[in-house]
Write an enzyme that holds these catalytic residues in place. Sequence first.
Site, PDB file in Angstrom:
ATOM      1  N   HIS A 108       0.840  -1.218   0.000  1.00  0.00           N
ATOM      2  CA  HIS A 108       0.000   0.000   0.000  1.00  0.00           C
ATOM      3  C   HIS A 108       0.871   1.263   0.000  1.00  0.00           C
ATOM      4  O   HIS A 108       0.537   2.249   0.643  1.00  0.00           O
ATOM      5  CB  HIS A 108      -0.939   0.031   1.205  1.00  0.00           C
ATOM      6  CG  HIS A 108      -1.949  -1.079   1.212  1.00  0.00           C
ATOM      7  ND1 HIS A 108      -3.199  -0.946   0.666  1.00  0.00           N
ATOM      8  CD2 HIS A 108      -1.889  -2.344   1.685  1.00  0.00           C
ATOM      9  CE1 HIS A 108      -3.876  -2.080   0.820  1.00  0.00           C
ATOM     10  NE2 HIS A 108      -3.105  -2.950   1.419  1.00  0.00           N
ATOM     11  N   ASN A 181     -10.292  -2.756   2.323  1.00  0.00           N
ATOM     12  CA  ASN A 181      -9.945  -2.817   0.903  1.00  0.00           C
ATOM     13  C   ASN A 181     -11.201  -2.612   0.063  1.00  0.00           C
ATOM     14  O   ASN A 181     -12.313  -2.621   0.591  1.00  0.00           O
ATOM     15  CB  ASN A 181      -9.351  -4.186   0.565  1.00  0.00           C
ATOM     16  CG  ASN A 181      -7.867  -4.299   0.933  1.00  0.00           C
ATOM     17  OD1 ASN A 181      -7.196  -3.301   1.168  1.00  0.00           O
ATOM     18  ND2 ASN A 181      -7.374  -5.514   0.984  1.00  0.00           N
TER      19      ASN A 181
HETATM   20 FE1  HDE Z   1      -2.622  -4.790   5.433  1.00  0.00          FE
HETATM   21  N1  HDE Z   1      -0.814  -4.025   5.919  1.00  0.00           N
HETATM   22  N2  HDE Z   1      -2.027  -6.609   6.047  1.00  0.00           N
HETATM   23  N3  HDE Z   1      -4.372  -5.620   4.791  1.00  0.00           N
HETATM   24  N4  HDE Z   1      -3.221  -3.026   4.805  1.00  0.00           N
HETATM   25  C1  HDE Z   1      -0.419  -2.764   5.746  1.00  0.00           C
HETATM   26  O1  HDE Z   1       0.739  -1.469   7.328  1.00  0.00           O
HETATM   27  C2  HDE Z   1      -0.961  -6.848   6.820  1.00  0.00           C
HETATM   28  C3  HDE Z   1      -4.737  -6.922   4.917  1.00  0.00           C
HETATM   29  C4  HDE Z   1      -4.467  -2.692   4.366  1.00  0.00           C
HETATM   30  O2  HDE Z   1      -3.240   3.527   3.928  1.00  0.00           O
HETATM   31  C5  HDE Z   1       0.915  -2.482   6.372  1.00  0.00           C
HETATM   32  O3  HDE Z   1       1.368   0.650   7.752  1.00  0.00           O
HETATM   33  C6  HDE Z   1      -0.926  -8.222   7.221  1.00  0.00           C
HETATM   34  C7  HDE Z   1      -6.145  -7.073   4.709  1.00  0.00           C
HETATM   35  C8  HDE Z   1      -4.517  -1.302   4.001  1.00  0.00           C
HETATM   36  O4  HDE Z   1      -1.660   3.338   5.421  1.00  0.00           O
HETATM   37  C9  HDE Z   1       1.267  -3.798   7.042  1.00  0.00           C
HETATM   38  C10 HDE Z   1      -2.019  -8.804   6.644  1.00  0.00           C
HETATM   39  C11 HDE Z   1      -6.598  -5.819   4.441  1.00  0.00           C
HETATM   40  C12 HDE Z   1      -3.237  -0.814   4.243  1.00  0.00           C
HETATM   41  C13 HDE Z   1       0.093  -4.664   6.680  1.00  0.00           C
HETATM   42  C14 HDE Z   1      -2.709  -7.783   5.922  1.00  0.00           C
HETATM   43  C15 HDE Z   1      -5.485  -4.932   4.495  1.00  0.00           C
HETATM   44  C16 HDE Z   1      -2.462  -1.912   4.746  1.00  0.00           C
HETATM   45  C17 HDE Z   1       1.918  -1.918   5.422  1.00  0.00           C
HETATM   46  C18 HDE Z   1      -2.454 -10.245   6.704  1.00  0.00           C
HETATM   47  C19 HDE Z   1      -8.029  -5.382   4.097  1.00  0.00           C
HETATM   48  C20 HDE Z   1      -2.741   0.585   3.989  1.00  0.00           C
HETATM   49  C21 HDE Z   1       2.231  -0.533   5.898  1.00  0.00           C
HETATM   50  C22 HDE Z   1      -2.415 -10.819   7.978  1.00  0.00           C
HETATM   51  C23 HDE Z   1      -8.973  -5.653   5.148  1.00  0.00           C
HETATM   52  C24 HDE Z   1      -3.075   1.498   5.122  1.00  0.00           C
HETATM   53  C25 HDE Z   1       1.419  -0.345   7.073  1.00  0.00           C
HETATM   54  C26 HDE Z   1      -2.629   2.906   4.798  1.00  0.00           C
HETATM   55  C27 HDE Z   1      -1.120  -1.799   5.135  1.00  0.00           C
HETATM   56  C28 HDE Z   1      -0.006  -5.919   7.148  1.00  0.00           C
HETATM   57  C29 HDE Z   1      -3.863  -8.039   5.154  1.00  0.00           C
HETATM   58  C30 HDE Z   1      -5.625  -3.547   4.247  1.00  0.00           C
HETATM   59  C31 HDE Z   1       2.585  -4.426   6.634  1.00  0.00           C
HETATM   60  C32 HDE Z   1       0.139  -8.853   8.075  1.00  0.00           C
HETATM   61  C33 HDE Z   1      -6.956  -8.358   4.812  1.00  0.00           C
HETATM   62  C34 HDE Z   1      -5.705  -0.541   3.460  1.00  0.00           C
HETATM   63  O5  HDE Z   1       1.341  -3.669   8.415  1.00  0.00           O
END
Ligand code: HDE
Length: 733
Positions: A108, A181
């Site tokens: 992201h 999302n």
């Molecule tokens: Fe994320 N995700 N994600 N994700 N995600 C990040 O956090 C993570 C997942 C989502 O505009 C990271 O600060 C794991 C689902 C958005 O700043 C990180 C898993 C959904 C954003 C991270 C998921 C999301 C992130 C990267 C699986 C939808 C951007 C940088 C266990 C429900 C937020 C940060 C923004 C960002 C981890 C799966 C949505 C690495 C470990 C499911 C919208 O922490």
Amino acid sequence: MGKFGLCVLLLHLSALSVWGQNEAGTCPAPGQPGYTVGCNSKTASMEQFRAKSIGPDDILTTNQGVEIADNQNSLKAGSRGPTLLEDFIMREKITHFDHERIPERVVHARGEGAHGYFQVYSSLANITKAKFLQDPNVQTPVFVRFSTVGGSRGSADTVRDIRGFATKFYTEEGNFDIVGNNAPVFFIQDAIKFPDFVHSVKPEPHNEIPQASSAHDNLWDFVGQQPETMHAIMWLMSDRAIPRSLSMMEGFGVHTFRLINADGVSRFVKFHWKPKLGVHSLVWDEAQKLAGKDSDFNRRELWEDIEAGNFPEWELGLQVVEEGDELKFDFDLLDPTKIIPEELVPVQRVGKMVLNRNPDNFFAETEQVAFCVANIVPGIDFTNDPLMQGRLFSYLDTQLSRLGGPNFHEIPINRPVCPFRNNNQRDAMHRTTINVGKTNYDINTRNNGLPKQAPSGSGFSSYHQQMDGAKLRQRSQSFSDHYSQATLFWQSISQPEQDHLVSAFSFELSKLEADAIRIQVLTNLQNIDAQLAKRVADNLGMPLPPKEQNAYPKPVTPSPALNQATTAKTSIETRRIAILAADGVDGQSVEDIKAWAAENKAKAKVIAPHAGKLRSATGQDIQVDGTIVANPSILFDALLIPGGNQSIKTLQEDGGAVHYALEAYVHYKPIAAAAEGGDFLAHIGLIPRLKHRDLPEGMIVAENVDDGFKQQFYNYIAQHRFFNRQRVKAIPA
Ligand code: HDE
């Protein structure tokens, strides 16, 4: 800051009588400039001095506040001599510049944000005690960041990808984040697989190719081996993954959360964002071209719409499931690769969110905002979804390194605006709060036990869920049907969406090096739907692999809510109309259409072979808004060709103009022509030459731009695209 500016500021501060550090020694209120944890009369004035936001209108100073007399020349030993180490002004400036970047988000990374508010329609006290969901008169400030997932910070907006849709509610009880999302399901069921999934979709490690694209062997290798990805992959290959606009996409919290009311009763909930303008997508060819011609396409439009007062709007939707109904579905509510079909549990629209202010500074706000799934408030709670559980750890962890330490909650965009009072967390990198007092521990007697826990019955306490179970690494059997909902998606979407999905699979798989990976993915597709698999296999020129014996799917009942063809198609708000014209155009119709578009909150622009002004048929000047070469048809939703003999003659001879109309046609966009404009369309072969009857769908040819014409054009633009157009494949555009 000049001395004069400083005096004015100090005068201004000394005049503050309510929240400022004044003679009475009071502190600024929480959320007000200068407020600081532990603020007392000693620290407040310094904080106020610092809290002034920095604008462009003052005199340049160094970071130590020294006014800079020359910002153009470094200090040298003679005008042709070497620069001196002594030049603290240049050294400070360049050192700061050298460190301007922070790590981009690991996923992201590319995003854009906006401020706004959320307002509940009526109290939800029966299902949650969350304060921001009680009073319809309260507007809760929000900050939303949209993003693509795979690409780097500088990648293009319109790539095929899931979009992030993260919302921070600055509620009076603390910050609540829905980090969602624009797809309701995720690719994997367990957080432990996330690094592997992300590695596979990101550019390949040996050469960092391809950027912001899933069309490569690593991703499809992962997908082939992990059938649990298939439902989310269907969304990724669908039109949802190339949204026309950020304000025309849905948002989903994905996981099942809990809502808890004041009586402690818990219910399951899925969060949805429903866009006022409906769900609309680009077509793939257009998305690819946009990535080159305007890589900021989505970001720019969000910005411009907000500047123009066309505020994007969504309704918050809730799917609520009673605790006792947890096990009544043929999928597991805890499985993040599953939706609850809206026909089974309707989405209740409970409030609206309006984005009405652009950030002042991209880095300070959009880049530094830190969303976290773990940010919840009383009345909302987690479930045991194993993907959510991993996310509860990941966000704060990644932000520790991305934002340089544990104090990123002090960055203004992350600070709660509720009375953020106190705790004993102290020090660390980049601490800005000046805590005062002798105690920094709980429980203390030296400061009368302050700060202390919230009184019994208030503050956050976790839902008392009964837990038992052995410690093991296992997935529940109830998570094992990886195909039925992929089939549900396939059977629910409209025919054009199915066609696009087949093309997307064919496109991506055709780019792979390894046949074995293609075969494995085709096998997975075969488990979803034989027709889908066959169409993709035919496009790839490959035989169809056999269906796996033990694959589901179960029979499914299509869900109309998944079908984009049923979305709202009633408004032309924010739509862009190109008026293709040259010298000699009928000026009256140009003016008419521009005024009509503005009345309807749409944007009509005159696009011409040259910049500057056009001379109309009757000799008036008409401002050109953009040239054909710099404003291609892909930037617009609809095309109008007004009359005017000379204008049409010029356009017919201009390859750029001809291509413009052909391209709008193959992208299924509404095309309207008035008077001689019809001759242009006939000349380039888009409509029959002699009689303007039996027009391809979505096209209008009329004598003038009267009310009937406008009404029809309105309906067509609101319709978005006309996918049943004939001969699209035959047109070279
Ligand atoms: Fe994320 N995700 N994600 N994700 N995600 C990040 O956090 C993570 C997942 C989502 O505009 C990271 O600060 C794991 C689902 C958005 O700043 C990180 C898993 C959904 C954003 C991270 C998921 C999301 C992130 C990267 C699986 C939808 C951007 C940088 C266990 C429900 C937020 C940060 C923004 C960002 C981890 C799966 C949505 C690495 C470990 C499911 C919208 O922490």
